[in-house]
Structure formats: C-alpha cells, structure tokens
Enzyme design. Sequence first.
Site, mmCIF file in Angstrom:
data_model
loop_
_atom_site.group_PDB
_atom_site.id
_atom_site.type_symbol
_atom_site.label_atom_id
_atom_site.label_comp_id
_atom_site.label_asym_id
_atom_site.label_seq_id
_atom_site.Cartn_x
_atom_site.Cartn_y
_atom_site.Cartn_z
ATOM 1 N N GLY A 14 0.837 -1.208 0.000
ATOM 2 C CA GLY A 14 0.000 0.000 0.000
ATOM 3 C C GLY A 14 0.866 1.250 0.000
ATOM 4 O O GLY A 14 1.807 1.342 0.781
ATOM 5 N N ARG A 75 1.408 -4.981 -5.832
ATOM 6 C CA ARG A 75 1.361 -6.235 -5.079
ATOM 7 C C ARG A 75 1.764 -7.318 -6.076
ATOM 8 O O ARG A 75 1.388 -7.255 -7.249
ATOM 9 C CB ARG A 75 -0.024 -6.454 -4.493
ATOM 10 C CG ARG A 75 -0.372 -5.346 -3.493
ATOM 11 C CD ARG A 75 -1.416 -5.765 -2.472
ATOM 12 N NE ARG A 75 -1.278 -4.994 -1.245
ATOM 13 C CZ ARG A 75 -1.877 -3.825 -0.996
ATOM 14 N NH1 ARG A 75 -2.667 -3.278 -1.889
ATOM 15 N NH2 ARG A 75 -1.700 -3.210 0.157
ATOM 16 N N SER A 76 2.566 -8.268 -5.650
ATOM 17 C CA SER A 76 3.096 -9.262 -6.580
ATOM 18 C C SER A 76 2.839 -10.689 -6.109
ATOM 19 O O SER A 76 3.423 -11.132 -5.111
ATOM 20 C CB SER A 76 4.608 -9.049 -6.754
ATOM 21 O OG SER A 76 5.159 -10.074 -7.536
ATOM 22 N N ASP A 106 4.046 -4.689 6.490
ATOM 23 C CA ASP A 106 4.557 -5.976 6.997
ATOM 24 C C ASP A 106 4.736 -7.018 5.894
ATOM 25 O O ASP A 106 5.677 -7.817 5.931
ATOM 26 C CB ASP A 106 3.702 -6.508 8.150
ATOM 27 C CG ASP A 106 2.275 -6.804 7.756
ATOM 28 O OD1 ASP A 106 1.808 -6.238 6.749
ATOM 29 O OD2 ASP A 106 1.628 -7.604 8.448
ATOM 30 N N THR A 129 3.342 2.649 5.957
ATOM 31 C CA THR A 129 1.931 2.268 5.824
ATOM 32 C C THR A 129 1.077 3.269 6.592
ATOM 33 O O THR A 129 1.450 3.680 7.688
ATOM 34 C CB THR A 129 1.648 0.836 6.356
ATOM 35 O OG1 THR A 129 0.247 0.699 6.584
ATOM 36 C CG2 THR A 129 2.336 0.570 7.691
ATOM 37 N N ASP A 131 -1.596 2.741 8.026
ATOM 38 C CA ASP A 131 -2.316 2.110 9.142
ATOM 39 C C ASP A 131 -1.567 2.136 10.471
ATOM 40 O O ASP A 131 -2.155 1.879 11.522
ATOM 41 C CB ASP A 131 -2.639 0.651 8.801
ATOM 42 C CG ASP A 131 -3.693 0.547 7.712
ATOM 43 O OD1 ASP A 131 -4.393 1.534 7.484
ATOM 44 O OD2 ASP A 131 -3.795 -0.537 7.093
ATOM 45 N N ASP A 133 0.300 -0.037 11.705
ATOM 46 C CA ASP A 133 0.197 -1.316 12.403
ATOM 47 C C ASP A 133 1.465 -2.164 12.269
ATOM 48 O O ASP A 133 1.392 -3.365 12.023
ATOM 49 C CB ASP A 133 -1.029 -2.093 11.885
ATOM 50 C CG ASP A 133 -0.964 -2.327 10.392
ATOM 51 O OD1 ASP A 133 -0.124 -1.690 9.724
ATOM 52 O OD2 ASP A 133 -1.756 -3.138 9.889
ATOM 53 N N GLY A 174 -8.176 1.100 8.120
ATOM 54 C CA GLY A 174 -7.691 0.277 9.244
ATOM 55 C C GLY A 174 -8.357 -1.081 9.191
ATOM 56 O O GLY A 174 -9.353 -1.311 9.856
ATOM 57 N N ARG A 175 -7.806 -1.962 8.334
ATOM 58 C CA ARG A 175 -8.398 -3.295 8.179
ATOM 59 C C ARG A 175 -8.196 -4.152 9.425
ATOM 60 O O ARG A 175 -9.066 -4.880 9.843
ATOM 61 C CB ARG A 175 -7.770 -4.009 6.977
ATOM 62 C CG ARG A 175 -8.687 -4.104 5.788
ATOM 63 C CD ARG A 175 -7.959 -4.708 4.644
ATOM 64 N NE ARG A 175 -6.594 -4.185 4.598
ATOM 65 C CZ ARG A 175 -5.716 -4.427 3.641
ATOM 66 N NH1 ARG A 175 -6.034 -5.179 2.655
ATOM 67 N NH2 ARG A 175 -4.499 -3.915 3.662
ATOM 68 N N SER A 219 -25.929 16.813 16.556
ATOM 69 C CA SER A 219 -25.278 15.886 15.641
ATOM 70 C C SER A 219 -24.451 14.877 16.436
ATOM 71 O O SER A 219 -24.055 15.144 17.560
ATOM 72 C CB SER A 219 -24.337 16.657 14.720
ATOM 73 O OG SER A 219 -23.275 17.196 15.472
ATOM 74 N N GLU A 226 -12.502 0.457 9.176
ATOM 75 C CA GLU A 226 -13.080 -0.436 8.151
ATOM 76 C C GLU A 226 -13.078 -1.911 8.590
ATOM 77 O O GLU A 226 -13.938 -2.681 8.171
ATOM 78 C CB GLU A 226 -12.341 -0.272 6.813
ATOM 79 C CG GLU A 226 -10.877 -0.623 6.862
ATOM 80 C CD GLU A 226 -10.181 -0.490 5.503
ATOM 81 O OE1 GLU A 226 -8.992 -0.185 5.503
ATOM 82 O OE2 GLU A 226 -10.829 -0.703 4.470
ATOM 83 N N ARG A 252 -26.569 9.133 8.077
ATOM 84 C CA ARG A 252 -25.765 9.141 6.837
ATOM 85 C C ARG A 252 -24.471 8.368 7.051
ATOM 86 O O ARG A 252 -23.950 8.309 8.166
ATOM 87 C CB ARG A 252 -25.407 10.569 6.413
ATOM 88 C CG ARG A 252 -26.585 11.473 6.158
ATOM 89 C CD ARG A 252 -27.399 10.997 4.965
ATOM 90 N NE ARG A 252 -28.774 11.425 5.116
ATOM 91 C CZ ARG A 252 -29.331 12.378 4.394
ATOM 92 N NH1 ARG A 252 -28.643 12.978 3.467
ATOM 93 N NH2 ARG A 252 -30.595 12.701 4.582
HETATM 94 P P1 ADP Z 1 2.240 -4.241 2.706
HETATM 95 O O1 ADP Z 1 3.715 -4.273 2.489
HETATM 96 O O2 ADP Z 1 1.684 -2.858 2.611
HETATM 97 O O3 ADP Z 1 1.841 -4.995 3.956
HETATM 98 P P2 ADP Z 1 1.296 -6.512 1.124
HETATM 99 O O4 ADP Z 1 0.897 -7.316 2.301
HETATM 100 O O5 ADP Z 1 0.393 -6.502 -0.045
HETATM 101 O O6 ADP Z 1 1.543 -4.980 1.474
HETATM 102 O O7 ADP Z 1 2.732 -7.038 0.647
HETATM 103 C C1 ADP Z 1 3.377 -6.465 -0.457
HETATM 104 C C2 ADP Z 1 4.012 -7.557 -1.287
HETATM 105 O O8 ADP Z 1 4.996 -8.246 -0.499
HETATM 106 C C3 ADP Z 1 3.065 -8.643 -1.746
HETATM 107 O O9 ADP Z 1 2.337 -8.293 -2.895
HETATM 108 C C4 ADP Z 1 4.018 -9.796 -2.032
HETATM 109 O O10 ADP Z 1 4.643 -9.642 -3.275
HETATM 110 C C5 ADP Z 1 5.077 -9.605 -0.928
HETATM 111 N N1 ADP Z 1 4.742 -10.508 0.186
HETATM 112 C C6 ADP Z 1 3.855 -10.310 1.188
HETATM 113 N N2 ADP Z 1 3.760 -11.402 1.997
HETATM 114 C C7 ADP Z 1 4.615 -12.316 1.473
HETATM 115 C C8 ADP Z 1 4.972 -13.652 1.832
HETATM 116 N N3 ADP Z 1 4.437 -14.280 2.882
HETATM 117 N N4 ADP Z 1 5.873 -14.301 1.045
HETATM 118 C C9 ADP Z 1 6.421 -13.683 -0.026
HETATM 119 N N5 ADP Z 1 6.124 -12.435 -0.405
HETATM 120 C C10 ADP Z 1 5.238 -11.747 0.322
#
Ligand code: ADP
Length: 327
Positions: A14, A75-76, A106, A129, A131, A133, A174-175, A219, A226, A252
Amino acid sequence: MEGIQRIGVYTSGGDAPGMNACVRAVVRTAYAHDLEVVGIRRGYEGMIDSDFVEMTTRSVSNILQKGGTVLKSARSDRFRTPEGRALAAANLTEMGINALVAIGGDGSMRGATLLNQEHGISVVGCPGTIDNDLYGTDETIGYDTAMNTAIENIDRIRDTADAHNRLFLVEVMGRDAGFIALNCGIGGGAELVLIPENQTDLKEVKKQIFGLMSSHARSSIVVVAEGDQLGGAQRIADALKNDAKFDFIDLRVCILGHTQRGGSPTARDRVLASRFGVSAVEALIEGHTNVMVGLVGGEIKMTPMKNVWSRSKSIDYELINLTKMLS
Ligand code: ADP
C-alpha cells in the site's frame, strides 16, 4: 558480509504519503557515501520484470513534498513463489545490486526477509503504511498524513451534521488496526469509536447510538475503522435502518476511503521518512541486514525483520477510555 556494491530501493504494498521523502533520503545518503542507487519500480513486480531505473541525487529533486510514490508500488503474487523470488534475485545480481532498502508494510518486510534468507541479499526496511500497524516502530511513514486528512474530513462532516442534527457513521481506514480511527475519534470529537481490536456488540452499539441521539437533539459522529468486527460503517447503518426504533434518526454514511492515502505528506511524515531513509542506508553500510529501522521513544532503533511481521503492535488502550470520557 562483503561490501555493498549497489543499493536497490523500492516501495511496495500500500502506498503512503512520505514514501518519496524516504526514497530521496536513501538516494542522497547513499551518494554522500559514494554508493550508487538503483530504483526498482513497482516493488517486487518490478524486481521480477527488471524494471530498474538509475537514481541520482538530481533525480530525486522536488519529490519530497509529493504524495504517492514516484517509484510506483504494486502487489506481486509471482514474488510469493520461490521461483519468482529466484528470478528477482538473479535480476538484482545482474544489476550489481547486493543490498536493498525496502519501504512498505509488513508484507513487504516479509518478502524482504525471504530474499535475504534464500539469496543472501542484504535488506533493511523502512516502515511505510498509513495504518501504523507495524511492530518495531511507534509511527510509520504516512500515518500522520492519513490521520490529519481524516480529521480534516471529519471536521467538514461535523459542520453539515450539526446543521441538520444528523448522525454520521464515518468509516476510516484500518483493516486490522484501529490507530487511525482511535486518534481521529479523539481529535475529531467523535461520540463513539469502533475499532477492530475491541469486541463490538451490535446490541450495545445500538443502545449507545439510541442514547446519544435521543438524549440531545444534536449531531453525532461515530468513527468506524473499516475492519471493525461489525463489518464497517455501511453494515452498521443497514442494521440501524432495519430497526424501526431508529426511524427518528437522520442517518448518513461517509466512507473516507482512498482520500486518506493521497496528498502531500505532513511535516512530521517528511521528517520521519527522511530519518528512516538516512538510517537505513547507514545501517547497511555498518553491515546490518534483515532489520527494520523504526522510531521507538523518539529514537531510531533497529528491530529484527522477523519480529516486524510475526508480532503485532498493540494500540494504547488508555485512549479507548479517553474516547468514552470525552464523548
Ligand atoms: P504491505 O507491504 O503494505 O503490507 P502486502 O501485504 O500486499 O503490502 O505485501 C506487499 C508484497 O509483499 C506482496 O504483494 C508480495 O509480493 C510480498 N509478500 C507479502 N507477503 C509475502 C509472503 N508471505 N511471502 C512472499 N512475499 C510476500
């Protein structure tokens, strides 16, 4: 560890305001130590696709104040496989990159740990991030900006809510964590704050809202994270609308959503991100790896990367009491 050849820097997961300030600090610090930096676009996706860009001190001019990330983020799913990570590592080696600064949450830190464990690439993380967190730091890059954006919006909502004696359910990001909700609730004077860390009972929430709206013709603002256990602001609104007892309330919903991600970073985020970027490069030079830099009690500290994604940061439960007392 053998010496650093070239440093790779990337933003992942994110996006968060202040990431650019961090990239700038990484690049400028590296060059101050006569080290070259390569930017990796689109996080781990770009690593796998060899989406590299040479960074110079000039190429990071005028990005400090910009939201988003000039390196883009992604994200990959491919990176989640050992084959994907092997390809990423091979591409880095081909570019002469043997040290990385990872800016993200994380998930991104978890990915960095795997690159280090499986392929011996040195990695230092910077927490980014909105958040907040992440274990190992009191604050993350983007959190202060997101919080201020949310509060500004809550203030605006308060004006219109007040004019019509309405109840607004305002959903903030904030998931899994209620940092933004809790602090915005206090800063925005919310009558009630619902966060994922707290057991939320619909009956109790209904009772509180009924009490609020029937006791005074004013009000009310309920801030909902979230990831609240009741399923977010809209779900709570639906539950109220389906109950005739609440027919007298002009209700609302406002979901702040992605507005909280964008925008120019606050002064606090710019300084924090800059400090993290400088410290991350210095940590690599000193031979540290598999750690994340963070702000702990006002000082920059390093935390083993594994702790960052295997432990959770607790919210300040005192603040929950504060919201109750002040509402
Ligand atoms: P953030 O870094 O904001 O927490 P994500 O949780 O989407 O965001 O993680 C970002 C990217 O880090 C993922 O799209 C993935 O490519 C890689 N990643 C996250 N968790 C793992 C994992 N357990 N093993 C390998 N790659 C990971």
